[in-house]
Design an enzyme around this catalytic site. Structure first.
Site, PDB file in Angstrom:
ATOM      1  N   ALA A  12       0.633  -1.240   0.001  1.00 39.12           N
ATOM      2  CA  ALA A  12       0.101  -0.086  -0.035  1.00 39.12           C
ATOM      3  C   ALA A  12       0.898   1.255  -0.046  1.00 39.12           C
ATOM      4  CB  ALA A  12      -0.888  -0.018   1.399  1.00 39.12           C
ATOM      5  N   SER A  13       2.181   1.254   0.211  1.00 42.30           N
ATOM      6  CA  SER A  13       3.092   2.246   0.423  1.00 42.30           C
ATOM      7  C   SER A  13       3.435   2.994  -0.914  1.00 42.30           C
ATOM      8  CB  SER A  13       4.121   1.708   1.295  1.00 42.30           C
ATOM      9  OG  SER A  13       5.376   2.487   0.987  1.00 42.30           O
TER      10      SER A  13
END
Lengths: 199, 199
Positions: A12-13
Protein backbone atom coordinates in the site's frame (compact mmCIF):
# COMPACT_ATOMS: atom_id res chain seq x y z
CA UNK A 1 31.92 -12.80 1.59
CA UNK A 2 28.23 -12.05 1.35
CA UNK A 3 26.94 -8.61 0.51
CA UNK A 4 23.21 -8.37 0.82
CA UNK A 5 20.42 -6.08 1.87
CA UNK A 6 16.99 -7.04 3.17
CA UNK A 7 14.35 -4.97 1.43
CA UNK A 8 11.12 -4.49 3.41
CA UNK A 9 8.17 -3.13 1.48
CA UNK A 10 4.41 -2.80 1.88
CA UNK A 11 2.12 -2.96 -1.13
CA UNK A 12 0.00 0.00 0.00
CA UNK A 13 3.01 2.29 0.37
CA UNK A 14 3.66 4.99 -2.22
CA UNK A 15 7.37 5.30 -1.54
CA UNK A 16 7.76 1.51 -1.74
CA UNK A 17 6.78 1.89 -5.42
CA UNK A 18 9.86 4.03 -5.97
CA UNK A 19 12.25 1.49 -4.45
CA UNK A 20 10.61 -1.58 -5.99
CA UNK A 21 11.24 -0.09 -9.42
CA UNK A 22 14.93 0.61 -8.93
CA UNK A 23 16.49 -1.48 -6.17
CA UNK A 24 17.64 -4.32 -8.42
CA UNK A 25 19.69 -2.24 -10.82
CA UNK A 26 21.12 -0.10 -8.01
CA UNK A 27 22.06 -3.21 -6.01
CA UNK A 28 23.54 -5.00 -9.00
CA UNK A 29 25.74 -1.98 -9.76
CA UNK A 30 27.25 -2.44 -6.28
CA UNK A 31 27.44 -6.24 -6.28
CA UNK A 32 24.80 -6.49 -3.56
CA UNK A 33 22.10 -9.19 -3.32
CA UNK A 34 18.54 -8.21 -2.41
CA UNK A 35 16.24 -10.26 -0.18
CA UNK A 36 12.68 -9.11 -0.94
CA UNK A 37 10.44 -9.03 2.14
CA UNK A 38 6.86 -7.85 1.75
CA UNK A 39 5.24 -7.14 5.11
CA UNK A 40 2.14 -5.40 6.47
CA UNK A 41 2.32 -1.95 8.01
CA UNK A 42 -1.26 -2.22 9.34
CA UNK A 43 -0.40 -4.22 12.47
CA UNK A 44 2.65 -2.03 13.11
CA UNK A 45 0.60 1.16 12.76
CA UNK A 46 -2.17 -0.29 14.94
CA UNK A 47 0.37 -0.91 17.71
CA UNK A 48 1.04 2.86 17.62
CA UNK A 49 -2.70 3.66 17.68
CA UNK A 50 -2.83 4.78 14.05
CA UNK A 51 -5.88 3.47 12.24
CA UNK A 52 -4.74 4.66 8.83
CA UNK A 53 -1.73 6.14 7.10
CA UNK A 54 -0.08 9.18 8.71
CA UNK A 55 -0.63 10.80 5.33
CA UNK A 56 -4.37 10.68 6.01
CA UNK A 57 -4.12 11.55 9.72
CA UNK A 58 -2.14 14.73 8.90
CA UNK A 59 -3.59 16.38 5.79
CA UNK A 60 -0.66 18.78 5.21
CA UNK A 61 1.72 15.80 5.21
CA UNK A 62 -0.60 13.93 2.85
CA UNK A 63 -0.95 16.77 0.35
CA UNK A 64 2.80 17.09 0.34
CA UNK A 65 3.38 13.37 -0.19
CA UNK A 66 1.23 13.24 -3.32
CA UNK A 67 3.00 16.23 -4.84
CA UNK A 68 6.38 14.78 -3.87
CA UNK A 69 5.50 11.46 -5.53
CA UNK A 70 4.30 13.24 -8.66
CA UNK A 71 7.55 15.20 -8.94
CA UNK A 72 9.81 12.20 -8.28
CA UNK A 73 7.96 9.91 -10.69
CA UNK A 74 8.17 12.60 -13.38
CA UNK A 75 11.91 13.01 -12.79
CA UNK A 76 12.45 9.24 -12.98
CA UNK A 77 10.18 8.65 -15.95
CA UNK A 78 7.82 6.48 -13.90
CA UNK A 79 4.10 6.50 -14.66
CA UNK A 80 2.09 7.99 -11.81
CA UNK A 81 -1.62 8.15 -11.18
CA UNK A 82 -3.07 8.72 -7.75
CA UNK A 83 -5.56 5.93 -6.91
CA UNK A 84 -9.01 6.92 -5.66
CA UNK A 85 -8.44 5.18 -2.38
CA UNK A 86 -5.40 5.37 -0.11
CA UNK A 87 -4.09 3.36 1.51
CA UNK A 88 -5.30 0.27 -0.32
CA UNK A 89 -5.57 -3.17 1.23
CA UNK A 90 -2.33 -4.89 0.26
CA UNK A 91 -2.95 -8.18 2.06
CA UNK A 92 -3.84 -10.29 -1.01
CA UNK A 93 -0.93 -8.83 -2.98
CA UNK A 94 1.52 -9.52 -0.15
CA UNK A 95 0.42 -13.16 0.13
CA UNK A 96 0.64 -13.58 -3.63
CA UNK A 97 4.12 -12.05 -3.57
CA UNK A 98 5.25 -14.78 -1.17
CA UNK A 99 3.78 -17.38 -3.50
CA UNK A 100 5.58 -15.71 -6.41
CA UNK A 101 8.81 -15.81 -4.39
CA UNK A 102 8.54 -19.61 -4.28
CA UNK A 103 8.95 -19.46 -8.06
CA UNK A 104 11.67 -16.78 -7.97
CA UNK A 105 9.29 -14.22 -9.50
CA UNK A 106 8.68 -11.86 -6.61
CA UNK A 107 10.34 -8.86 -8.26
CA UNK A 108 8.40 -9.13 -11.51
CA UNK A 109 5.15 -9.62 -9.60
CA UNK A 110 5.78 -6.76 -7.17
CA UNK A 111 6.66 -4.39 -9.99
CA UNK A 112 3.45 -5.32 -11.84
CA UNK A 113 1.36 -4.66 -8.71
CA UNK A 114 2.96 -1.29 -7.95
CA UNK A 115 2.64 -0.19 -11.56
CA UNK A 116 -1.04 -1.18 -11.56
CA UNK A 117 -1.66 0.72 -8.32
CA UNK A 118 0.38 3.89 -8.71
CA UNK A 119 0.98 3.92 -12.45
CA UNK A 120 -2.61 3.14 -13.51
CA UNK A 121 -4.50 3.97 -10.31
CA UNK A 122 -5.97 0.44 -10.10
CA UNK A 123 -7.37 -1.28 -6.99
CA UNK A 124 -4.86 -3.99 -6.03
CA UNK A 125 -7.28 -5.73 -3.69
CA UNK A 126 -9.41 -6.67 -6.74
CA UNK A 127 -8.82 -10.20 -8.03
CA UNK A 128 -8.95 -9.28 -11.76
CA UNK A 129 -6.18 -6.73 -11.17
CA UNK A 130 -4.07 -9.30 -9.33
CA UNK A 131 -4.67 -11.92 -12.04
CA UNK A 132 -3.42 -9.44 -14.61
CA UNK A 133 -0.32 -8.82 -12.48
CA UNK A 134 0.33 -12.57 -12.23
CA UNK A 135 0.03 -12.79 -15.99
CA UNK A 136 2.43 -9.90 -16.53
CA UNK A 137 4.94 -11.57 -14.22
CA UNK A 138 4.67 -14.84 -16.16
CA UNK A 139 2.92 -16.60 -13.29
CA UNK A 140 0.00 -18.98 -13.23
CA UNK A 141 -3.46 -18.00 -11.97
CA UNK A 142 -3.25 -21.02 -9.68
CA UNK A 143 -1.13 -18.91 -7.35
CA UNK A 144 -4.35 -17.28 -6.16
CA UNK A 145 -5.15 -20.56 -4.35
CA UNK A 146 -1.59 -21.15 -3.24
CA UNK A 147 -1.60 -17.67 -1.63
CA UNK A 148 -4.44 -18.80 0.65
CA UNK A 149 -2.45 -21.69 2.09
CA UNK A 150 -1.66 -21.74 5.84
CA UNK A 151 2.07 -21.76 5.04
CA UNK A 152 1.91 -18.51 3.09
CA UNK A 153 -0.39 -16.81 5.59
CA UNK A 154 1.88 -17.69 8.46
CA UNK A 155 5.01 -16.68 6.52
CA UNK A 156 3.53 -13.19 6.00
CA UNK A 157 2.66 -12.89 9.68
CA UNK A 158 6.20 -13.95 10.48
CA UNK A 159 7.71 -11.33 8.21
CA UNK A 160 5.54 -8.62 9.72
CA UNK A 161 6.62 -9.67 13.22
CA UNK A 162 10.24 -9.70 12.09
CA UNK A 163 9.86 -6.20 10.64
CA UNK A 164 8.53 -4.87 13.92
CA UNK A 165 11.27 -6.66 15.86
CA UNK A 166 13.83 -4.99 13.58
CA UNK A 167 12.51 -1.58 14.65
CA UNK A 168 10.77 -0.94 11.34
CA UNK A 169 8.01 1.70 11.47
CA UNK A 170 7.50 2.56 7.80
CA UNK A 171 8.14 1.41 4.26
CA UNK A 172 10.28 0.97 2.35
CA UNK A 173 12.97 0.02 4.84
CA UNK A 174 16.32 -1.65 4.35
CA UNK A 175 18.28 -3.68 6.88
CA UNK A 176 21.85 -4.90 6.85
CA UNK A 177 22.53 -6.75 10.06
CA UNK A 178 21.29 -4.44 12.81
CA UNK A 179 21.52 -1.30 10.67
CA UNK A 180 18.14 0.09 9.60
CA UNK A 181 17.60 2.56 6.76
CA UNK A 182 14.15 4.03 6.13
CA UNK A 183 12.72 5.43 2.93
CA UNK A 184 13.49 5.41 -0.76
CA UNK A 185 15.75 8.39 0.04
CA UNK A 186 18.07 6.01 1.92
CA UNK A 187 18.30 3.33 -0.78
CA UNK A 188 21.76 4.37 -1.97
CA UNK A 189 23.09 4.76 1.56
CA UNK A 190 21.78 1.29 2.50
CA UNK A 191 23.31 -0.33 -0.58
CA UNK A 192 26.61 1.46 -0.05
CA UNK A 193 26.62 0.20 3.52
CA UNK A 194 25.98 -3.36 2.31
CA UNK A 195 28.64 -3.08 -0.39
CA UNK A 196 31.26 -1.84 2.07
CA UNK A 197 30.66 -4.76 4.40
CA UNK A 198 33.33 -7.39 4.71
CA UNK A 199 32.18 -10.36 6.70
CA UNK B 1 15.70 36.95 -13.50
CA UNK B 2 15.70 36.02 -9.85
CA UNK B 3 16.58 32.55 -8.66
CA UNK B 4 15.91 32.09 -4.99
CA UNK B 5 14.72 29.59 -2.45
CA UNK B 6 13.06 30.30 0.88
CA UNK B 7 14.65 28.18 3.58
CA UNK B 8 12.42 27.42 6.57
CA UNK B 9 14.12 26.01 9.62
CA UNK B 10 13.38 25.46 13.31
CA UNK B 11 16.17 25.64 15.87
CA UNK B 12 14.98 22.52 17.73
CA UNK B 13 15.03 20.37 14.59
CA UNK B 14 17.80 17.84 14.07
CA UNK B 15 17.49 17.71 10.29
CA UNK B 16 17.54 21.52 10.12
CA UNK B 17 21.12 21.27 11.44
CA UNK B 18 22.07 19.33 8.32
CA UNK B 19 20.65 21.92 5.91
CA UNK B 20 21.86 24.97 7.85
CA UNK B 21 25.41 23.69 7.49
CA UNK B 22 25.30 23.14 3.74
CA UNK B 23 22.60 25.18 2.03
CA UNK B 24 24.79 28.20 1.25
CA UNK B 25 27.48 26.34 -0.66
CA UNK B 26 24.95 24.16 -2.46
CA UNK B 27 22.87 27.21 -3.44
CA UNK B 28 25.89 29.21 -4.53
CA UNK B 29 27.00 26.38 -6.80
CA UNK B 30 23.67 26.74 -8.61
CA UNK B 31 23.50 30.54 -8.61
CA UNK B 32 20.52 30.50 -6.24
CA UNK B 33 19.89 33.03 -3.45
CA UNK B 34 18.71 31.83 -0.05
CA UNK B 35 16.15 33.65 2.12
CA UNK B 36 16.64 32.33 5.67
CA UNK B 37 13.37 31.99 7.59
CA UNK B 38 13.48 30.64 11.13
CA UNK B 39 10.03 29.67 12.38
CA UNK B 40 8.49 27.71 15.26
CA UNK B 41 7.16 24.21 14.76
CA UNK B 42 5.49 24.20 18.18
CA UNK B 43 2.34 26.11 17.13
CA UNK B 44 2.11 24.04 13.93
CA UNK B 45 2.44 20.77 15.84
CA UNK B 46 -0.06 21.97 18.46
CA UNK B 47 -2.61 22.59 15.70
CA UNK B 48 -2.27 18.88 14.87
CA UNK B 49 -2.62 17.88 18.54
CA UNK B 50 1.04 16.94 18.96
CA UNK B 51 2.48 18.14 22.25
CA UNK B 52 6.04 17.18 21.38
CA UNK B 53 8.11 15.95 18.46
CA UNK B 54 6.83 12.94 16.52
CA UNK B 55 10.23 11.44 17.31
CA UNK B 56 9.19 11.33 20.97
CA UNK B 57 5.59 10.31 20.32
CA UNK B 58 6.73 7.28 18.29
CA UNK B 59 9.79 5.71 19.94
CA UNK B 60 10.77 3.50 16.98
CA UNK B 61 10.83 6.59 14.74
CA UNK B 62 12.84 8.46 17.36
CA UNK B 63 15.45 5.72 17.81
CA UNK B 64 15.83 5.60 14.06
CA UNK B 65 16.21 9.38 13.71
CA UNK B 66 19.11 9.54 16.16
CA UNK B 67 20.98 6.72 14.42
CA UNK B 68 20.24 8.31 11.03
CA UNK B 69 21.62 11.67 12.23
CA UNK B 70 24.71 9.97 13.64
CA UNK B 71 25.42 8.21 10.33
CA UNK B 72 24.81 11.29 8.19
CA UNK B 73 26.91 13.58 10.36
CA UNK B 74 29.75 11.04 10.29
CA UNK B 75 29.54 10.82 6.49
CA UNK B 76 29.57 14.62 6.17
CA UNK B 77 32.28 15.23 8.73
CA UNK B 78 29.88 17.15 10.99
CA UNK B 79 30.31 16.97 14.76
CA UNK B 80 27.37 15.25 16.42
CA UNK B 81 26.39 14.86 20.04
CA UNK B 82 22.87 14.04 21.12
CA UNK B 83 21.66 16.65 23.64
CA UNK B 84 20.14 15.41 26.91
CA UNK B 85 16.83 17.02 26.10
CA UNK B 86 14.88 16.87 22.86
CA UNK B 87 13.28 18.86 21.48
CA UNK B 88 14.82 21.97 23.02
CA UNK B 89 13.08 25.31 23.32
CA UNK B 90 14.26 27.25 20.28
CA UNK B 91 12.24 30.43 20.89
CA UNK B 92 15.10 32.61 22.16
CA UNK B 93 17.41 31.40 19.38
CA UNK B 94 14.78 32.09 16.72
CA UNK B 95 14.21 35.65 17.96
CA UNK B 96 17.95 36.26 18.14
CA UNK B 97 18.31 34.93 14.60
CA UNK B 98 15.87 37.59 13.37
CA UNK B 99 17.91 40.21 15.19
CA UNK B 100 21.08 38.79 13.60
CA UNK B 101 19.37 38.98 10.20
CA UNK B 102 19.02 42.75 10.65
CA UNK B 103 22.82 42.80 10.60
CA UNK B 104 23.14 40.27 7.77
CA UNK B 105 24.58 37.66 10.13
CA UNK B 106 21.77 35.13 10.34
CA UNK B 107 23.72 32.32 8.70
CA UNK B 108 26.75 32.62 10.96
CA UNK B 109 24.52 32.85 14.03
CA UNK B 110 22.31 29.92 13.03
CA UNK B 111 25.33 27.74 12.32
CA UNK B 112 26.82 28.58 15.73
CA UNK B 113 23.54 27.67 17.46
CA UNK B 114 23.12 24.35 15.63
CA UNK B 115 26.73 23.40 16.25
CA UNK B 116 26.33 24.20 19.95
CA UNK B 117 23.16 22.12 20.16
CA UNK B 118 23.91 19.07 18.02
CA UNK B 119 27.69 19.28 17.78
CA UNK B 120 28.35 19.90 21.49
CA UNK B 121 25.04 18.80 23.03
CA UNK B 122 24.50 22.25 24.64
CA UNK B 123 21.18 23.74 25.82
CA UNK B 124 20.32 26.52 23.36
CA UNK B 125 17.68 28.02 25.63
CA UNK B 126 20.45 28.99 28.10
CA UNK B 127 21.62 32.60 27.80
CA UNK B 128 25.36 31.86 28.26
CA UNK B 129 25.17 29.43 25.31
CA UNK B 130 23.41 32.02 23.16
CA UNK B 131 25.90 34.73 24.16
CA UNK B 132 28.70 32.45 23.04
CA UNK B 133 26.90 31.90 19.70
CA UNK B 134 26.53 35.67 19.22
CA UNK B 135 30.23 36.05 19.91
CA UNK B 136 31.14 33.31 17.43
CA UNK B 137 28.99 35.01 14.80
CA UNK B 138 30.73 38.34 15.40
CA UNK B 139 27.60 39.86 16.96
CA UNK B 140 27.16 42.07 19.98
CA UNK B 141 25.63 40.84 23.24
CA UNK B 142 23.20 43.76 22.97
CA UNK B 143 21.20 41.66 20.52
CA UNK B 144 19.80 39.81 23.55
CA UNK B 145 17.77 42.94 24.30
CA UNK B 146 16.95 43.66 20.70
CA UNK B 147 15.54 40.11 20.37
CA UNK B 148 12.95 40.99 23.05
CA UNK B 149 11.54 43.91 21.06
CA UNK B 150 7.89 43.81 19.93
CA UNK B 151 9.03 44.09 16.31
CA UNK B 152 11.13 40.92 16.47
CA UNK B 153 8.51 39.00 18.44
CA UNK B 154 5.83 39.86 15.95
CA UNK B 155 8.10 39.11 12.98
CA UNK B 156 8.67 35.58 14.30
CA UNK B 157 4.94 35.04 14.81
CA UNK B 158 4.40 36.26 11.27
CA UNK B 159 6.95 33.84 9.85
CA UNK B 160 5.40 30.94 11.72
CA UNK B 161 1.97 31.88 10.37
CA UNK B 162 3.43 32.16 6.87
CA UNK B 163 5.02 28.71 7.21
CA UNK B 164 1.72 27.16 8.15
CA UNK B 165 -0.05 29.00 5.33
CA UNK B 166 2.54 27.58 2.91
CA UNK B 167 1.53 24.05 3.96
CA UNK B 168 4.69 23.48 5.98
CA UNK B 169 4.43 20.69 8.56
CA UNK B 170 8.08 19.99 9.38
CA UNK B 171 11.60 21.34 9.16
CA UNK B 172 13.67 21.99 7.24
CA UNK B 173 11.40 22.97 4.37
CA UNK B 174 12.11 24.83 1.17
CA UNK B 175 9.68 26.84 -0.92
CA UNK B 176 9.98 28.25 -4.41
CA UNK B 177 6.74 29.99 -5.30
CA UNK B 178 4.03 27.46 -4.44
CA UNK B 179 6.35 24.45 -4.63
CA UNK B 180 7.17 22.94 -1.24
CA UNK B 181 10.06 20.58 -0.55
CA UNK B 182 10.45 18.96 2.86
CA UNK B 183 13.55 17.67 4.54
CA UNK B 184 17.30 17.89 4.13
CA UNK B 185 16.88 15.01 1.66
CA UNK B 186 15.12 17.40 -0.72
CA UNK B 187 17.66 20.22 -0.55
CA UNK B 188 19.24 19.43 -3.92
CA UNK B 189 15.87 18.95 -5.60
CA UNK B 190 14.63 22.29 -4.23
CA UNK B 191 17.75 24.13 -5.36
CA UNK B 192 17.64 22.49 -8.79
CA UNK B 193 14.02 23.59 -9.07
CA UNK B 194 14.97 27.16 -8.15
CA UNK B 195 17.92 27.15 -10.55
CA UNK B 196 15.79 25.95 -13.46
CA UNK B 197 13.27 28.71 -12.93
CA UNK B 198 13.07 31.47 -15.46
CA UNK B 199 10.84 34.28 -14.36
Amino acid sequence: MERSVTFWFEFASTYSYLSVMRISSAAQARGVDVAWKPFLLGPIFAAQSWDTSLFNIYPAKGRYMWRDMQRICAARGLPFRRPDRFPQNGLAAARLALAAAEQDRIEAFAQAVFQAQFGDGADISAEPVLLDCLHKAGLDAALIDRAQSPGIKSALRGQTDAARAAGIFGAPSFTIGTELFWGDDRLEQALDHAAARTI
